[in-house]
Design an enzyme around this catalytic site. Structure first.
Site, PDB file in Angstrom:
ATOM      1  N   LYS A  21      35.158  42.133 -18.841  1.00  0.00           N
ATOM      2  CA  LYS A  21      34.422  41.623 -20.002  1.00  0.00           C
ATOM      3  C   LYS A  21      33.144  42.433 -20.219  1.00  0.00           C
ATOM      4  O   LYS A  21      32.707  43.160 -19.328  1.00  0.00           O
ATOM      5  CB  LYS A  21      34.095  40.131 -19.818  1.00  0.00           C
TER       6      LYS A  21
HETATM    7  C1  LIG Z   1      38.538  36.099 -20.369  1.00  0.00           C
HETATM    8  C2  LIG Z   1      38.647  34.910 -21.264  1.00  0.00           C
HETATM    9  C3  LIG Z   1      38.578  33.610 -20.764  1.00  0.00           C
HETATM   10  C4  LIG Z   1      38.592  33.292 -19.298  1.00  0.00           C
HETATM   11  O1  LIG Z   1      37.589  33.863 -18.550  1.00  0.00           O
HETATM   12  P1  LIG Z   1      37.849  34.050 -16.958  1.00  0.00           P
HETATM   13  O2  LIG Z   1      36.480  34.390 -16.464  1.00  0.00           O
HETATM   14  O3  LIG Z   1      38.826  35.160 -16.832  1.00  0.00           O
HETATM   15  O4  LIG Z   1      38.347  32.775 -16.438  1.00  0.00           O
HETATM   16  C5  LIG Z   1      38.593  32.566 -21.658  1.00  0.00           C
HETATM   17  N1  LIG Z   1      38.672  32.785 -22.977  1.00  0.00           N
HETATM   18  C6  LIG Z   1      38.749  34.023 -23.496  1.00  0.00           C
HETATM   19  C7  LIG Z   1      38.821  34.207 -24.989  1.00  0.00           C
HETATM   20  C8  LIG Z   1      38.762  35.126 -22.660  1.00  0.00           C
HETATM   21  O5  LIG Z   1      38.897  36.353 -23.183  1.00  0.00           O
END
Ligand SMILES: *Cc1c(COP(=O)(O)O)cnc(C)c1O
Length: 377
Positions: A186
């Site tokens: 991310k």
């Molecule tokens: C990555 C993501 C999540 C989940 O985040 P994690 O830290 O991987 O649990 C939830 N919603 C969206 C839109 C994402 O891209």
């Protein structure tokens, strides 16, 4: 080769990462979770965002669960989510015994279509949970209006949109609560798992804080006010994220610059079956840069031959996944989500790409759409 997932994402910060391990590991306090570094990290994010509270937790998924639990979502409730997106959107609702109801998406931006969200509201609907997708923020003004008119809770899945701004309001502060994810890939990823709940509502923040650590209030141990979870945050990662936070804006700006360049280069490809995301920076975030291509699999092979890694997210709409099919009524269709699943392809947009690499990626995409003009750009 320009990889889609670069192995050198934290190369510049590797010494800081090792130093964080050393610092926390040798700290006389020997406190590895929810210590002063986590508190300082939460404060820094809260100030940067202008939120009432930021609660660091174990993942973005967990952040969604904490918010939905704090809101009392459970059996008998429906939560409207986009039909195209990542599994946690549907799973976070389902694990609480509530029902995810899938709204189709906008065919170009791939975020929930506000008209479809409105149409999905029934007298069992408890909350709306739109998500920002790839590099476009959901149409929060219209969805917030739907929530207001129907008296529904509003959860903003802003996991990928840290730094995005729509109508002067940052991603995360459009809903009653928003979330961030710090999983490696991310935009504010870390060297492990992590997430945060952000909110303008101090009471909601307090409830989430309690749920994060087994319903305790942080003052008295082993007094459990609510049935909660273990979703605590790691001190090493808090130290590392505090180190990386000052550089975040520059990295986000570089992502936006690369996206601007791509979008300008790709504008003429539209009539040739390769569609770039909308131009501009309003309501945008640049987690990934996603094209819609009619001959998507051919494009992916073409890019790989030219040394450019590409990635296909979400090859099927959520309600067509085996796990979530039971929440879809027989005969329900999500034509735009199905089309996006068939056509989406993402290309590298990370901040340490050089200008020459960015040009190589753009050249490769353009050559696919019009092979005759390949060297002309
Ligand atoms: C990555 C993501 C999540 C989940 O985040 P994690 O830290 O991987 O649990 C939830 N919603 C969206 C839109 C994402 O891209």
């Amino acid at each position: 080769m320009i990889p889609f997932f670069p192995p050198d994402l934290f190369a510049e910060d590797r010494d800081a990462l090792l130093e964080a391990v050393r610092e926390v590991g040798t700290d006389p306090e020997q406190r590895f979770i929810l210590g002063r570094r986590t508190a300082a990290f939460e404060d820094a994010l809260r100030e940067r965002l202008g939120a009432a509270d930021v609660v660091a937790c174990s993942s973005g998924t967990s952040a969604l669960t904490l918010v939905l639990t704090a809101m009392g979502i459970g059996p008998g409730d429906e939560v409207v989510v986009p039909a195209f997106g990542c599994a946690p959107l549907a799973a976070a609702v389902a694990v609480l015994g509530a029902v995810p109801v899938f709204a189709d998406i906008d065919p170009w931006t791939m975020v929930a279509d506000p008209a479809a969200v409105e149409a999905a509201v029934t007298d069992r609907t408890a909350a709306l949970m739109p998500a920002h997708m790839f590099s476009v923020m959901a149409d929060m003004p219209r969805i917030a209006d739907t929530a207001r008119r129907h008296g529904l809770r509003l959860v903003e899945d802003s996991a990928v949109a840290q730094g995005g701004v729509l109508g002067g309001r940052p991603a995360g502060l459009w809903g009653e609560a928003g979330v961030f994810s710090f999983v490696q890939v991310k935009t504010f990823g870390t060297a492990g798992e992590g997430g945060a709940v952000v909110t303008r509502d101090p009471d909601l923040g307090q409830a989430v804080r309690m749920l994060r650590n087994h319903g305790q209030d942080g003052k008295q141990r082993f007094v459990h006010h609510r049935v909660g979870y273990n979703s605590r945050f790691d001190e090493v990662l808090a130290a590392f994220q505090l180190h990386r936070l000052p550089g975040l804006d520059a990295r986000l700006r570089r992502r936006a610059e690369i996206a601007d360049y791509y979008t300008a280069r790709f504008a003429p490809l539209r009539e040739r079956g390769v569609v770039a995301p909308p131009p501009g920076r309003e309501g945008r975030c640049f987690y990934v840069y996603t094209l819609l291509a009619e001959r998507r699999d051919d494009l992916k092979r073409h890019l790989e031959r030219r040394g450019v890694g590409a990635h296909v997210y979400y090859p099927a709409p959520l309600p067509l996944q085996p796990a979530f099919a039971r929440y879809a009524a027989p005969g329900d269709r999500w034509p735009n989500a199905e089309s996006a699943a068939r056509r989406n392809i993402s290309i590298p947009v990370y901040p340490h790409l050089t200008d020459a690499q960015v040009e190589q990626v753009a050249d490769a995409v353009c050559a696919f759409a019009d092979p005759r003009r390949e060297p002309q750009w």
